[in-house]
Write an enzyme that holds these catalytic residues in place. Structure first.
Site, PDB file in Angstrom:
ATOM      1  N   LEU A  13       0.835  -1.363  -0.033  1.00 12.06           N
ATOM      2  CA  LEU A  13       0.011   0.181  -0.029  1.00 12.06           C
ATOM      3  C   LEU A  13       0.840   1.245   0.052  1.00 12.06           C
ATOM      4  O   LEU A  13       0.398   2.355  -0.635  1.00 12.06           O
ATOM      5  CB  LEU A  13      -1.063  -0.081   1.298  1.00 12.06           C
ATOM      6  CG  LEU A  13      -1.681   1.196   1.562  1.00 12.06           C
ATOM      7  CD1 LEU A  13      -2.684   1.339   0.495  1.00 12.06           C
ATOM      8  CD2 LEU A  13      -2.617   1.004   2.809  1.00 12.06           C
ATOM      9  N   ILE A  35      11.782   0.676   7.378  1.00  9.92           N
ATOM     10  CA  ILE A  35      12.992   0.216   7.788  1.00  9.92           C
ATOM     11  C   ILE A  35      14.185  -0.416   6.697  1.00  9.92           C
ATOM     12  O   ILE A  35      14.949  -1.016   6.887  1.00  9.92           O
ATOM     13  CB  ILE A  35      12.575  -0.970   9.010  1.00  9.92           C
ATOM     14  CG1 ILE A  35      13.641  -1.481   9.768  1.00  9.92           C
ATOM     15  CG2 ILE A  35      11.833  -2.302   8.300  1.00  9.92           C
ATOM     16  CD1 ILE A  35      13.359  -2.229  11.074  1.00  9.92           C
ATOM     17  N   ARG A  36      13.380  -0.658   5.515  1.00  6.81           N
ATOM     18  CA  ARG A  36      13.919  -1.229   4.445  1.00  6.81           C
ATOM     19  C   ARG A  36      13.690  -0.076   3.172  1.00  6.81           C
ATOM     20  O   ARG A  36      12.806   0.530   3.281  1.00  6.81           O
ATOM     21  CB  ARG A  36      13.527  -2.651   3.984  1.00  6.81           C
ATOM     22  CG  ARG A  36      12.143  -2.562   3.516  1.00  6.81           C
ATOM     23  CD  ARG A  36      11.548  -4.136   3.233  1.00  6.81           C
ATOM     24  NE  ARG A  36      10.288  -4.278   3.511  1.00  6.81           N
ATOM     25  CZ  ARG A  36       9.317  -4.362   2.255  1.00  6.81           C
ATOM     26  NH1 ARG A  36       9.928  -4.577   1.147  1.00  6.81           N
ATOM     27  NH2 ARG A  36       8.246  -4.470   2.336  1.00  6.81           N
ATOM     28  N   TYR A 142      -2.737 -10.436  14.656  1.00  4.39           N
ATOM     29  CA  TYR A 142      -2.955  -9.179  13.675  1.00  4.39           C
ATOM     30  C   TYR A 142      -4.292  -8.479  13.931  1.00  4.39           C
ATOM     31  O   TYR A 142      -4.502  -7.479  14.110  1.00  4.39           O
ATOM     32  CB  TYR A 142      -2.886  -9.654  12.152  1.00  4.39           C
ATOM     33  CG  TYR A 142      -3.093  -8.552  11.451  1.00  4.39           C
ATOM     34  CD1 TYR A 142      -2.288  -7.517  11.044  1.00  4.39           C
ATOM     35  CD2 TYR A 142      -4.104  -8.781  10.242  1.00  4.39           C
ATOM     36  CE1 TYR A 142      -2.705  -6.468  10.116  1.00  4.39           C
ATOM     37  CE2 TYR A 142      -4.406  -7.893   9.303  1.00  4.39           C
ATOM     38  CZ  TYR A 142      -3.775  -6.652   9.187  1.00  4.39           C
ATOM     39  OH  TYR A 142      -3.698  -5.854   8.060  1.00  4.39           O
TER      40      TYR A 142
HETATM   41  C1  AKB Z   1      -4.216  -9.575   5.468  1.00 10.86           C
HETATM   42  O1  AKB Z   1      -4.743 -10.641   4.409  1.00 10.86           O
HETATM   43  O2  AKB Z   1      -3.607  -9.840   6.506  1.00 10.86           O
HETATM   44  C2  AKB Z   1      -4.527  -8.237   5.006  1.00 10.86           C
HETATM   45  C3  AKB Z   1      -5.718  -7.813   5.570  1.00 10.86           C
HETATM   46  C4  AKB Z   1      -7.073  -8.181   4.894  1.00 10.86           C
HETATM   47  O3  AKB Z   1      -5.712  -6.818   6.405  1.00 10.86           O
HETATM   48  N1  AKB Z   1      -4.785  -8.061   3.672  1.00 10.86           N
END
Ligand code: AKB
Length: 323
Positions: A13, A35-36, A142
């Site tokens: 993104l 960072i890269r 996540y």
């Molecule tokens: C993922 O697949 O982890 C991401 C998202 C949907 O946040 N693309």
């Protein structure tokens, strides 16, 4: 002239957002941090700063080096790779967000964008047309970090008046770089295989529906949300955002309309459980109502642009950059 900072500028993104912001503000007014070092030559028309976003002093030094109107903080570990390194994912995703919010609280930037995701949803969420205020019960680190981050954004807005804005992105499909470590990544990888004339081995089952979006629509949504007057931005956690939904088989069928010989095989792995915990479709009427969001690209348009772009990118003169 106030500057605009993109943290995580080398990612999928980040690259697209930087190019759009360069067109809007001129390259010298967009500072790119990661960072890269970004590989995209267009991105590197802007000044690049090496930054570990978990280092608060280093981040503060970047903010203090200029006068910033906006920051787009995109650095994060995504869903699939986060499950392999849960504590590292939590540390990167949370520490870096809090570092940005603290800099904003100190008045070092006027407006903050931070991405949330459909990963905030989970098994208790309705499968279809998920409303803005649906239960958030993520099963991945996540997703947990995105729910917590949404809460922190609302907290900094309510307690300190930080102007922070966020979107729950679906899977994003683009052609300037490959995504890394996500569950929706198959939807980009499939085009790379189709453009190469190879069979694609999909890590999700054929009948797994997920919300998706062409990345230029996502960039436009981001810039429109950031340009919206403060009083229009009623939601200070994150807005639902949607464009289309499809399964791998539906996407493969759409590709076959243009590439009749395209072949796909299915070998679901650990990412299947993550995809199964996410919704099939999203109700984004709050974004449409509050700041006029409207997607432009549907499945047919997506397949057309993605196939053409990946074919061009993988043509011999470009091939080494697409590995
Ligand atoms: C993922 O697949 O982890 C991401 C998202 C949907 O946040 N693309």
């Amino acid at each position: 002239m106030k500057k605009h900072l993109v943290i995580g500028a080398a990612g999928q993104l980040g690259v697209e957002l930087v190019l759009a912001m360069q067109a809007k503000h001129r390259p010298e007014n967009v500072i790119v941090a990661d960072i890269r070092t970004p590989e995209d030559e267009g991105v590197l028309r802007s000044p690049f700063v090496h930054l570990d976003a978990t280092d608060r002093d280093a981040m503060r030094a970047v903010f203090q080096s200029d006068t910033y109107a906006t920051v787009y903080h995109l650095a994060a570990m995504l869903s699939a790779v986060g499950e392999k390194r849960p504590l590292a994912a939590w540390d990167l995703n949370m520490t870096s967000l809090l570092n940005v919010l603290e800099c904003a609280r100190e008045g070092l930037v006027e407006r903050v964008f931070w991405p949330s995701s459909i990963a905030v949803f989970g098994p208790a969420t309705p499968k279809h047309d998920v409303p803005q205020d649906a239960p958030l019960d993520p099963t991945t680190v996540y997703g947990i970090s995105k729910v917590a981050g949404e809460g922190w954004c609302r907290y900094y807005h309510a307690q300190y008046g930080v102007d922070v804005r966020s979107l729950r992105y679906p899977g994003l499909l683009g052609h300037r770089s490959l995504p890394g470590g996500g569950t929706t990544d198959y939807a980009v990888d499939i085009f790379v295989s189709a453009a190469r004339g190879e069979t694609y081995s999909c890590f999700l089952s054929e009948d797994t529906p997920l919300p998706m979006m062409y990345i230029e629509d996502a960039v436009r949504a981001t810039l429109e949300l950031m340009d919206a007057p403060s009083e229009s931005v009623a939601i200070r956690t994150a807005y639902n955002l949607a464009a289309m939904s499809f399964t791998p088989e539906e996407l493969a069928d759409a590709i076959r309309q243009r590439e009749p010989d395209f072949a796909i095989a299915y070998a679901p792995d650990s990412r299947q459980a993550i995809a199964d915990s996410w919704p099939a479709s999203i109700d984004d009427s709050a974004a449409r109502r509050d700041w006029g969001w409207k997607h432009e690209v549907d499945v047919e348009g997506l397949v057309e642009v993605m196939l053409a772009a990946w074919k061009q990118r993988l043509a011999p003169s470009h091939a080494t950059k697409a590995q």
